[in-house]
Motif scaffolding. Structure first.
Motif, PDB file in Angstrom:
ATOM      1  N   UNK A 180      11.157 -10.754  -3.659  1.00 14.66           N
ATOM      2  CA  UNK A 180      10.092 -10.661  -4.671  1.00 14.66           C
ATOM      3  C   UNK A 180       8.725 -10.594  -3.978  1.00 14.66           C
ATOM      4  N   UNK A 181       8.574 -11.372  -2.913  1.00 21.23           N
ATOM      5  CA  UNK A 181       7.275 -11.381  -2.214  1.00 21.23           C
ATOM      6  C   UNK A 181       7.030 -10.057  -1.490  1.00 21.23           C
ATOM      7  N   UNK A 182       8.104  -9.433  -1.001  1.00 20.39           N
ATOM      8  CA  UNK A 182       7.955  -8.128  -0.345  1.00 20.39           C
ATOM      9  C   UNK A 182       7.523  -7.084  -1.382  1.00 20.39           C
ATOM     10  N   UNK A 183       8.158  -7.125  -2.548  1.00 21.69           N
ATOM     11  CA  UNK A 183       7.792  -6.193  -3.623  1.00 21.69           C
ATOM     12  C   UNK A 183       6.346  -6.418  -4.054  1.00 21.69           C
ATOM     13  N   UNK A 184       5.976  -7.699  -4.156  1.00 23.27           N
ATOM     14  CA  UNK A 184       4.609  -8.014  -4.572  1.00 23.27           C
ATOM     15  C   UNK A 184       3.596  -7.397  -3.610  1.00 23.27           C
TER      16      UNK A 184
END
Ligand code: BGC
Length: 417
Positions: free
Chosen positions: A69-73
């Motif tokens: 999720x943090x990579x996508x963010x």
């Protein structure tokens, strides 16, 4: 006549304004709550917001612990398209605040009196430079064990009260031909077990010196060798197919009696109750033996990204207000497995594990035994966290013996700072 037309026009304009306001009152929410129990909890939030006419645009990114999720963010923000609300943990929130990316929630926080009800340990991550920058939705903790009660009863195994009893209990389940420890071989899950193991070896003092202060002597100590030895012991109790398994599938193994135990944060309880299981009757929850009153916590918070659109800003404020209401905190956390992020929510609606979680949290905060989870970003910035992940996982998968793991840990943590 003119008057009537004028009135009509005014009415139409008013209706249009209401419609566009209703349309603008929408949040796009990036999160990693994709398991059955997590989705059930997320629905409580979606429905609460729907009841207040706040629209929901779902942006799920699967992957426990939220790394994906943090990579996508990061990719979304880099391309100039930040979501309005983002599930976030610990130091990640502060990192985004330092980049100047987050909205200021001071107005709603002041109106709702957050300063008085949110525990200091959470404010440390929800505020930056004295300003509120996120709304904490819960408090989870990682040093829990989940057990299948029927299996334990059948094998005559009592709830273990210290590390040796725990190992003996795991051995008894293994001897009975079952999987002793349900586990998914993913770095964040290995690290989640490590949180509890560290506490079991040296309590809060050792945990703090090694992982909060990053003291090289503690990181390189004999106690750390013992921690890795305990991880190797746990490794000997997982099944052959553990590699890459999602955490909720490991929970399912305990739920259906295929496995005896799982060491996992209390989001696992969400899976048990979503499967209709009852604490004390179908499953047991207890702290990793040897925790001695310590609680390694993480808090899911919703950080709001700065947006220009006033409608979207309004929706962000309303979402933050909704999340922090005592009734929502009770309704959501009873389903999620976590406990409320405010100190004034009654425990009546919570089951036995939830009541224990609330009591443990309050007692740990009182006695100085509340520590941020290493695995879930509440002890260190991401670079250090990831360095620890790498060593713990490499050791768990047999790449290093305990002594080498300790040397690697000292070096990796130093290099990551
Ligand atoms: C979050 C939980 C979530 C778990 C597994 C943790 O980092 O705090 O809310 O359920 O990851 O996805």
């Amino acid at each position: 006549m003119v008057g009537i037309i004028g009135k009509k026009a005014a009415l139409t304009a008013a209706l249009l304004a209401t419609t566009s306001l209703a349309q603008a009152a929408e949040v796009e929410v990036l999160h990693w709550w994709t398991s059955g129990g997590e989705a059930a909890a997320l629905n409580v939030l979606k429905e609460d917001l729907a009841g207040q006419n706040i629209g929901w645009v779902d942006m799920p990114v699967a992957g426990g612990g939220g790394e994906s999720a943090m990579t996508t963010l990061r990719a979304r923000v880099t391309s100039g398209d930040a979501p309005t609300a983002v599930q976030m943990l610990g130091f990640d929130i502060l990192d985004w605040a330092e980049e100047g990316a987050l909205a200021n929630l001071d107005a709603v926080a002041a109106e709702e009196g957050w300063d008085k009800v949110v525990p200091a340990a959470l404010q440390a991550f929800a505020k930056h430079d004295g300003h509120w920058i996120s709304a904490p939705v819960n408090v989870h903790s990682t040093n829990w064990v989940w057990a299948n009660k029927a299996l334990l009863d059948e094998l005559g195994i009592a709830q273990p009260t210290n590390w040796d009893e725990f190992v003996a209990a795991l051995q008894a389940v293994k001897d009975a031909g079952k999987t002793a420890l349900a586990h998914g071989g993913q770095a964040w899950q290995d690290a989640t077990m490590f949180d509890g193991v560290i506490l079991s070896v040296g309590g809060v003092d050792f945990y703090t010196k090694a992982f909060i202060d990053l003291d090289p002597a503690a990181l390189g100590s004999d106690q750390m060798v013992e921690a890795f030895n305990r991880m190797a012991t746990l490794r000997s109790f997982v099944d052959d197919n553990f590699s890459g398994r999602d955490w909720n599938l490991a929970s399912a193994m305990v739920i259906n009696g295929e496995a005896g135990f799982q060491i996992m944060g209390d989001w696992a309880k969400g899976e048990f109750i979503n499967a209709g299981k009852v604490p004390g009757q179908d499953f047991l929850c207890f702290r990793v033996p040897g925790s001695d009153g310590a609680v390694s916590f993480n808090s899911d918070q919703f950080a709001m990204f700065s947006v220009k659109d006033e409608g979207a800003q309004g929706a962000q404020g309303e979402m933050a207000r909704a999340i922090m209401s005592p009734s929502f905190q009770s309704a959501f956390n009873t389903v999620k497995g976590s406990v409320p992020a405010r100190t004034d929510v009654p425990n009546d609606a919570f089951d036995a594990c939830g009541k224990q979680g609330m009591a443990d949290l309050a007692a740990a905060a009182e006695s100085g035994k509340l520590v941020g989870s290493v695995a879930h970003g509440h002890a260190n910035r991401a670079a250090v966290k990831n360095a620890i992940y790498d060593v713990v996982t490499a050791h768990f998968n047999g790449e290093y013996d305990a002594t080498t793991a300790v040397e690697e840990l000292v070096n990796a943590v130093e290099a990551a700072q």
